[in-house]
Design an enzyme around this catalytic site. Structure first.
Site, PDB file in Angstrom:
ATOM      1  N   MET A  61      13.107 -19.075   2.268  1.00  0.00           N
ATOM      2  CA  MET A  61      14.441 -18.471   1.484  1.00  0.00           C
ATOM      3  C   MET A  61      15.502 -19.346   1.650  1.00  0.00           C
ATOM      4  O   MET A  61      15.937 -19.742   2.687  1.00  0.00           O
ATOM      5  CB  MET A  61      14.550 -17.263   1.984  1.00  0.00           C
ATOM      6  CG  MET A  61      13.626 -16.203   1.554  1.00  0.00           C
ATOM      7  SD  MET A  61      13.057 -16.034  -0.201  1.00  0.00           S
ATOM      8  CE  MET A  61      14.675 -15.620  -1.014  1.00  0.00           C
ATOM      9  N   ASP A  88       9.624 -10.973  -8.169  1.00  0.00           N
ATOM     10  CA  ASP A  88      10.327 -10.419  -7.064  1.00  0.00           C
ATOM     11  C   ASP A  88      10.143  -9.067  -6.893  1.00  0.00           C
ATOM     12  O   ASP A  88      10.707  -8.112  -7.835  1.00  0.00           O
ATOM     13  CB  ASP A  88      11.710 -10.753  -7.016  1.00  0.00           C
ATOM     14  CG  ASP A  88      11.888 -12.441  -6.612  1.00  0.00           C
ATOM     15  OD1 ASP A  88      11.491 -12.928  -5.865  1.00  0.00           O
ATOM     16  OD2 ASP A  88      12.518 -12.938  -7.778  1.00  0.00           O
ATOM     17  N   HIS A  91       6.330 -12.482  -5.012  1.00  0.00           N
ATOM     18  CA  HIS A  91       7.066 -12.476  -3.693  1.00  0.00           C
ATOM     19  C   HIS A  91       7.265 -10.920  -3.358  1.00  0.00           C
ATOM     20  O   HIS A  91       8.287 -10.270  -3.999  1.00  0.00           O
ATOM     21  CB  HIS A  91       8.400 -13.213  -4.116  1.00  0.00           C
ATOM     22  CG  HIS A  91       9.140 -13.459  -3.150  1.00  0.00           C
ATOM     23  ND1 HIS A  91      10.437 -13.676  -3.102  1.00  0.00           N
ATOM     24  CD2 HIS A  91       9.185 -13.020  -1.521  1.00  0.00           C
ATOM     25  CE1 HIS A  91      11.141 -14.007  -1.896  1.00  0.00           C
ATOM     26  NE2 HIS A  91      10.113 -13.393  -0.863  1.00  0.00           N
ATOM     27  N   HIS A  98       7.561 -16.415 -11.279  1.00  0.00           N
ATOM     28  CA  HIS A  98       7.869 -15.894  -9.845  1.00  0.00           C
ATOM     29  C   HIS A  98       8.226 -14.402 -10.295  1.00  0.00           C
ATOM     30  O   HIS A  98       9.214 -14.443 -10.747  1.00  0.00           O
ATOM     31  CB  HIS A  98       9.076 -16.717  -9.270  1.00  0.00           C
ATOM     32  CG  HIS A  98       9.334 -16.305  -7.904  1.00  0.00           C
ATOM     33  ND1 HIS A  98       8.486 -16.780  -6.819  1.00  0.00           N
ATOM     34  CD2 HIS A  98      10.354 -15.588  -7.472  1.00  0.00           C
ATOM     35  CE1 HIS A  98       9.128 -16.219  -5.637  1.00  0.00           C
ATOM     36  NE2 HIS A  98      10.086 -15.424  -6.010  1.00  0.00           N
ATOM     37  N   SER A 128      12.070 -17.126 -12.231  1.00  0.00           N
ATOM     38  CA  SER A 128      12.118 -16.080 -11.441  1.00  0.00           C
ATOM     39  C   SER A 128      12.202 -14.913 -12.735  1.00  0.00           C
ATOM     40  O   SER A 128      13.363 -15.008 -13.061  1.00  0.00           O
ATOM     41  CB  SER A 128      13.108 -16.027 -10.561  1.00  0.00           C
ATOM     42  OG  SER A 128      13.132 -14.560  -9.722  1.00  0.00           O
ATOM     43  N   ASP A 182      12.993 -20.904  -2.765  1.00  0.00           N
ATOM     44  CA  ASP A 182      13.440 -19.680  -3.467  1.00  0.00           C
ATOM     45  C   ASP A 182      14.900 -19.369  -3.165  1.00  0.00           C
ATOM     46  O   ASP A 182      15.286 -18.795  -2.145  1.00  0.00           O
ATOM     47  CB  ASP A 182      12.398 -18.448  -3.104  1.00  0.00           C
ATOM     48  CG  ASP A 182      13.018 -17.231  -4.056  1.00  0.00           C
ATOM     49  OD1 ASP A 182      13.368 -17.520  -5.070  1.00  0.00           O
ATOM     50  OD2 ASP A 182      12.075 -16.089  -3.518  1.00  0.00           O
ATOM     51  N   GLY A 183      15.608 -19.601  -4.146  1.00  0.00           N
ATOM     52  CA  GLY A 183      17.236 -19.042  -3.994  1.00  0.00           C
ATOM     53  C   GLY A 183      18.105 -20.325  -4.175  1.00  0.00           C
ATOM     54  O   GLY A 183      18.131 -21.221  -3.515  1.00  0.00           O
ATOM     55  N   GLY A 184      18.875 -20.126  -5.214  1.00  0.00           N
ATOM     56  CA  GLY A 184      20.061 -21.036  -5.796  1.00  0.00           C
ATOM     57  C   GLY A 184      19.513 -22.359  -5.851  1.00  0.00           C
ATOM     58  O   GLY A 184      20.475 -23.521  -5.938  1.00  0.00           O
ATOM     59  N   MET A 243      11.196  -5.751  -4.729  1.00  0.00           N
ATOM     60  CA  MET A 243      11.914  -5.288  -3.560  1.00  0.00           C
ATOM     61  C   MET A 243      11.994  -4.052  -3.510  1.00  0.00           C
ATOM     62  O   MET A 243      12.307  -3.124  -4.602  1.00  0.00           O
ATOM     63  CB  MET A 243      13.479  -5.758  -4.140  1.00  0.00           C
ATOM     64  CG  MET A 243      13.638  -7.250  -4.496  1.00  0.00           C
ATOM     65  SD  MET A 243      15.417  -7.612  -4.989  1.00  0.00           S
ATOM     66  CE  MET A 243      15.268  -9.418  -5.218  1.00  0.00           C
ATOM     67  N   MET A 297       9.320  -8.568  -1.195  1.00  0.00           N
ATOM     68  CA  MET A 297      10.311  -8.310  -0.250  1.00  0.00           C
ATOM     69  C   MET A 297      10.234  -6.723   0.073  1.00  0.00           C
ATOM     70  O   MET A 297      11.251  -5.979  -0.463  1.00  0.00           O
ATOM     71  CB  MET A 297      11.548  -8.597  -0.765  1.00  0.00           C
ATOM     72  CG  MET A 297      11.977 -10.302  -0.990  1.00  0.00           C
ATOM     73  SD  MET A 297      13.046 -10.605  -1.911  1.00  0.00           S
ATOM     74  CE  MET A 297      12.034 -10.869  -3.434  1.00  0.00           C
ATOM     75  N   GLY A 313      17.238 -10.737  -1.984  1.00  0.00           N
ATOM     76  CA  GLY A 313      17.773  -9.390  -2.505  1.00  0.00           C
ATOM     77  C   GLY A 313      18.294  -9.371  -3.773  1.00  0.00           C
ATOM     78  O   GLY A 313      18.379  -8.555  -4.494  1.00  0.00           O
ATOM     79  N   PHE A 314      18.832 -10.893  -4.134  1.00  0.00           N
ATOM     80  CA  PHE A 314      19.445 -10.790  -5.573  1.00  0.00           C
ATOM     81  C   PHE A 314      19.570 -12.214  -5.816  1.00  0.00           C
ATOM     82  O   PHE A 314      19.224 -13.316  -5.253  1.00  0.00           O
ATOM     83  CB  PHE A 314      21.092 -10.900  -5.267  1.00  0.00           C
ATOM     84  CG  PHE A 314      21.481  -9.309  -4.620  1.00  0.00           C
ATOM     85  CD1 PHE A 314      21.566  -8.254  -5.323  1.00  0.00           C
ATOM     86  CD2 PHE A 314      21.582  -9.048  -3.099  1.00  0.00           C
ATOM     87  CE1 PHE A 314      21.777  -6.706  -4.653  1.00  0.00           C
ATOM     88  CE2 PHE A 314      21.763  -7.882  -2.550  1.00  0.00           C
ATOM     89  CZ  PHE A 314      21.970  -6.697  -3.323  1.00  0.00           C
ATOM     90  N   GLY A 315      19.345 -12.316  -7.156  1.00  0.00           N
ATOM     91  CA  GLY A 315      19.492 -13.565  -7.841  1.00  0.00           C
ATOM     92  C   GLY A 315      20.881 -13.996  -7.995  1.00  0.00           C
ATOM     93  O   GLY A 315      21.753 -13.449  -7.476  1.00  0.00           O
ATOM     94  N   GLY A 316      20.978 -15.401  -8.441  1.00  0.00           N
ATOM     95  CA  GLY A 316      22.327 -15.984  -8.540  1.00  0.00           C
ATOM     96  C   GLY A 316      23.270 -16.221  -7.446  1.00  0.00           C
ATOM     97  O   GLY A 316      24.340 -16.298  -7.442  1.00  0.00           O
TER      98      GLY A 316
HETATM   99  C1  DX5 Z   1      16.099 -13.633  -4.045  1.00  0.00           C
HETATM  100  C2  DX5 Z   1      14.526 -13.826  -5.001  1.00  0.00           C
HETATM  101  C3  DX5 Z   1      14.595 -15.060  -5.914  1.00  0.00           C
HETATM  102  C4  DX5 Z   1      15.631 -14.905  -6.911  1.00  0.00           C
HETATM  103  C5  DX5 Z   1      15.986 -16.307  -7.252  1.00  0.00           C
HETATM  104  O1  DX5 Z   1      15.861 -12.439  -3.376  1.00  0.00           O
HETATM  105  O2  DX5 Z   1      13.511 -13.849  -4.019  1.00  0.00           O
HETATM  106  O3  DX5 Z   1      13.457 -15.293  -6.102  1.00  0.00           O
HETATM  107  O4  DX5 Z   1      15.187 -14.205  -7.975  1.00  0.00           O
HETATM  108  O5  DX5 Z   1      17.007 -16.251  -8.195  1.00  0.00           O
HETATM  109  P1  DX5 Z   1      18.130 -17.454  -8.176  1.00  0.00           P
HETATM  110  O6  DX5 Z   1      17.371 -18.930  -8.568  1.00  0.00           O
HETATM  111  O7  DX5 Z   1      19.037 -17.013  -9.352  1.00  0.00           O
HETATM  112  O8  DX5 Z   1      18.877 -17.701  -6.911  1.00  0.00           O
HETATM  113 ZN    ZN Z   2      11.622 -14.708  -4.859  1.00  0.00          ZN
END
Ligand code: DX5
Ligand code: ZN
Length: 216
Positions: free
Chosen positions: A137, A35, A66, A33, A8, A175-177, A37, A68, A142-145
């Site tokens: 999801m 994102d 993706h 990937h 991502s 997608d996510g974590g 937003m 959002m 909304g956020f990475g990490g």
């Molecule tokens: C979250 C995004 C993800 C995000 C994943 O809203 O859609 O694509 O970037 O990041 P990680 O892998 O750090 O959870």
């Molecule tokens: Zn995503």
């Protein structure tokens, strides 16, 4: 088909975006990937077309975009023009999902549908044969990490069953974590595409981490 890894770009260093894109080009990763937003569908704003076009300029692998955002239909053509190969909309943002999917496919892109953690996979029953990818999801978007939501495993298994039952060719994307501790369990449950942001870009050795995520 072996599973795909989609780092991502949200977790990349935007001050060194070209460098990070080229890192992914030279890695074992399969897709980028991306994102998008809008600050309305999710409580964060990422980036828009100028940045996406810069990514496209250097990226040598498919762009998995993706969305959002609310009202994604307004921008289908613009995302095609900006180089999207896979375009994923959120089921929660589409009142006329069938039409949204057909519009994406008519422009020559693969069509994806994303589901928030609380959204049931059973809402896909009447559309699953038409979609190319389903993005589950595994965090609130909304956020990475963020921390992986454990309920995702059973959702993947149930979705896999539904795909087989409905004779669909849809890929399951998570997608996510996603990290080095949970990716194998996700693959065993039926995942086809793993998105990884923080796990790749927060690693001391992103190339090696991607190679590890490709191993079964
Ligand atoms: C979250 C995004 C993800 C995000 C994943 O809203 O859609 O694509 O970037 O990041 P990680 O892998 O750090 O959870
Ligand atoms: Zn995503």
């Amino acid at each position: 088909m072996s599973h795909l890894i989609a780092p991502s770009v949200l977790s990349a260093d935007f001050g060194n975006l070209q460098r990070d894109i080229e890192l992914i080009n030279s890695s074992d990763a399969d897709w980028f990937h991306i994102d998008i937003m809008d600050g309305a569908f999710v409580p964060n704003i990422s980036f828009g077309f100028p940045v996406l076009k810069s990514i496209q300029k250097y990226a040598k692998k498919p762009l998995d975009v993706h969305l959002m955002i609310v009202d994604p239909d307004r921008y289908t053509q613009l995302f095609k023009d900006a180089g999207a190969d896979v375009l994923t909309v959120h089921i929660e943002a589409c009142a006329h999902l069938h039409r949204s999917i057909q519009n994406i496919k008519a422009l020559g892109m693969k069509a994806g549908v994303a589901l928030n953690p609380h959204t049931s996979i059973h809402l896909l029953e009447d559309i699953i044969a038409d979609v190319d990818l389903i993005c589950l999801m595994s965090v609130n978007p909304g956020f990475g990490g963020q921390k992986f939501i454990e309920n995702t495993y059973s959702k993947v298994s149930a979705l896999k069953k539904l795909i087989i039952e409905k004779n669909s060719n849809a890929l399951i994307e998570i997608d996510g974590g996603v990290d080095l501790n949970n990716y194998k369990k996700l693959l065993a449950a039926g995942a086809d595409v793993l998105v990884a942001g923080n796990t790749v870009f927060g690693s001391n050795n992103p190339l090696q981490t991607i190679t590890q995520l490709k191993q079964i």
